[in-house]
Enzyme design. Structure first.
Site, PDB file in Angstrom:
ATOM      1  N   ASP A 145    -128.407 -56.053  -7.331  1.00  0.00           N
ATOM      2  CA  ASP A 145    -129.579 -56.784  -7.802  1.00  0.00           C
ATOM      3  C   ASP A 145    -129.632 -56.854  -9.314  1.00  0.00           C
ATOM      4  OD1 ASP A 145    -129.973 -54.164  -8.305  1.00  0.00           O
ATOM      5  OD2 ASP A 145    -131.934 -54.001  -7.360  1.00  0.00           O
TER       6      ASP A 145
ATOM      7  N   CYS B 141    -139.081 -59.823 -17.312  1.00  0.00           N
ATOM      8  CA  CYS B 141    -138.465 -58.635 -16.740  1.00  0.00           C
ATOM      9  C   CYS B 141    -139.325 -58.040 -15.627  1.00  0.00           C
ATOM     10  CB  CYS B 141    -138.161 -57.596 -17.815  1.00  0.00           C
ATOM     11  SG  CYS B 141    -136.520 -57.836 -18.541  1.00  0.00           S
TER      12      CYS B 141
ATOM     13  N   CYS C 270    -110.156 -64.639 -14.311  1.00  0.00           N
ATOM     14  CA  CYS C 270    -109.134 -65.054 -13.339  1.00  0.00           C
ATOM     15  C   CYS C 270    -108.386 -66.303 -13.797  1.00  0.00           C
ATOM     16  CB  CYS C 270    -109.733 -65.239 -11.945  1.00  0.00           C
ATOM     17  SG  CYS C 270    -110.601 -66.803 -11.676  1.00  0.00           S
TER      18      CYS C 270
HETATM   19 ZN   LIG Z   1    -112.771 -66.763 -12.478  1.00  0.00          ZN
END
Ligand SMILES: [Zn+2]
Length: 398
Positions: A250, A308, A368
């Site tokens: 969360d 918040c 990535c």
């Molecule tokens: Zn990525």
């Protein structure tokens, strides 16, 4: 009156028998005969001759055509001691099979002669009963169930999403479930976190979850990590070996940490998030689809987070999204279906509607992508971001 002994003797005189040594030679050679084990299931499970097909005697007539469609293919049939297989051989001849032999002395003689045998892995009677509705599905079956029992899933959070995901994964017989959660059960959790209960207020959530899940299914071992995931412990926890991560976290620091770790460890992440009446689920499969940073390369600066305050959520919503996460995890573990890789499924509780959106890999992704710029863990400062419209990026109410 014909006794059993008379009948057996008569049948044996009408069929061909082969001893273990000759059978072993034939089975190893060219044009190996079909080897049919006609014993009962519990006998089969205690070991059988390699390459044998199990067709219990009670199903021989109805199933042999499926096992051996060609009636001219040689068949060696065996049982435990060679008597039942003699009758079976006669039956097969009556069904038109032209070259049938019965293994003299059966499996007992085979083993005694020192020939090899397989000890198959199979579900015991209790597991066959427990998972019978899985076994009935061809895409799962006994082999799939064994796979699930060997599987290891890491749950991030024993909260709103982790509760249904954990319950269904445990019920499905996922053998090892790791759960990371530093918190204790609070009264405000119970509106949606169905792993826990009123009498466990103040207990660590991971231990409450362990008690619930292992109580549901004793085939499951829950490995509790009562700690907050951070750059110091993430490699140690992932090194315990996980097939799939179910992300019900969360907060941003955990989300980014898990993303980066999952790419570097090559573990698919089933990502779920919820806010008020909106939920979404997708699968981040490293190098096959986008990762979280392909979509959100960096967290927004804390000063842009409008609020918040704790976010609200309809209590049943995590039940829906967490169940979808369990569904995706089971598909990944079993290798079936089309996981939500590169697709995000959005659920709107008030409309009662699902929408799918495509997610693309970013070749310039800092983690990535082709030239990664992030190569080490980053501990972001925790902040939250509430408010309408922020829910695609902010998941504040797990
Ligand atoms: Zn990525």
């Amino acid at each position: 009156m014909t006794t059993y002994r008379d009948l057996l003797q008569q049948v044996k005189s009408e069929i061909e028998e082969v001893d273990a040594a000759h059978a072993a030679t034939r089975l190893g050679g060219d044009e190996s005969p079909a080897l049919i084990d006609i014993r009962e299931r519990d006998e089969w499970e205690e070991g059988h001759i390699p390459g044998a097909v199990h067709v219990p005697r009670g199903f021989l007539e109805s199933r042999i055509e499926q096992a051996v469609p060609d009636r001219d293919r040689p068949i060696v049939v065996y049982c435990a001691g060679g008597s039942r297989s003699a009758f079976a051989a006669k039956t097969l001849e009556e069904l038109g099979y032209t070259d049938v032999t019965s293994l003299a002395g059966g499996f007992t003689e085979w083993k005694r002669s020192g020939f090899p045998f397989d000890l198959p892995r199979a579900l015991d009677a209790a597991k066959r009963a427990r998972y019978s509705r899985h076994i009935l599905i061809p895409e799962v079956g006994e082999a799939g169930q064994l796979k699930l029992l060997d599987s290891r899933v890491l749950l991030l959070g024993a909260g709103g999403l982790g509760s249904p995901a954990g319950l269904y994964l445990a019920a499905a017989g996922v053998g090892k479930i790791g759960i990371i959660d530093p918190d204790v059960v609070d009264a405000s959790n119970l509106q949606r976190q169905v792993l826990h209960s009123t009498d466990r207020l103040g207990e660590p959530k991971v231990l409450s979850a362990k008690q619930t899940l292992e109580g549901l299914n004793p085939d499951v071992e829950v490995i509790p990590y009562q700690e907050r995931l951070d750059s110091d412990n993430v490699d140690r926890i992932l090194a315990d070996g996980w097939d799939v991560i179910v992300d019900g976290a969360d907060n941003f620091p955990t989300r980014y940490l898990v993303n980066d770790a999952s790419v570097w460890h090559g573990i698919p992440v089933v990502h779920g998030s919820i806010f008020r009446f909106h939920g979404q689920v997708t699968v981040f499969k490293p190098h096959e689809g986008p990762c979280y940073r392909c979509l959100f390369p960096q967290p927004p600066p804390p000063e842009l987070a409008p609020s918040c305050a704790e976010g609200g959520v309809l209590g049943v919503l995590p039940g829906i999204i967490g169940s979808l996460q369990a569904n995706e995890a089971l598909k990944l573990l079993l290798g079936i279906g089309d996981p939500l890789v590169g697709r995000s499924l959005l659920f709107e509780a008030l409309e009662g509607s699902f929408t799918e959106i495509k997610l693309r890999r970013d070749p310039g992704c800092p983690v990535c992508g082709e030239n990664p710029t992030i190569t080490g863990y980053i501990d972001y400062v925790e902040f939250c971001m509430g408010g309408a419209g922020g829910h695609t990026h902010a998941e504040v109410a797990s």
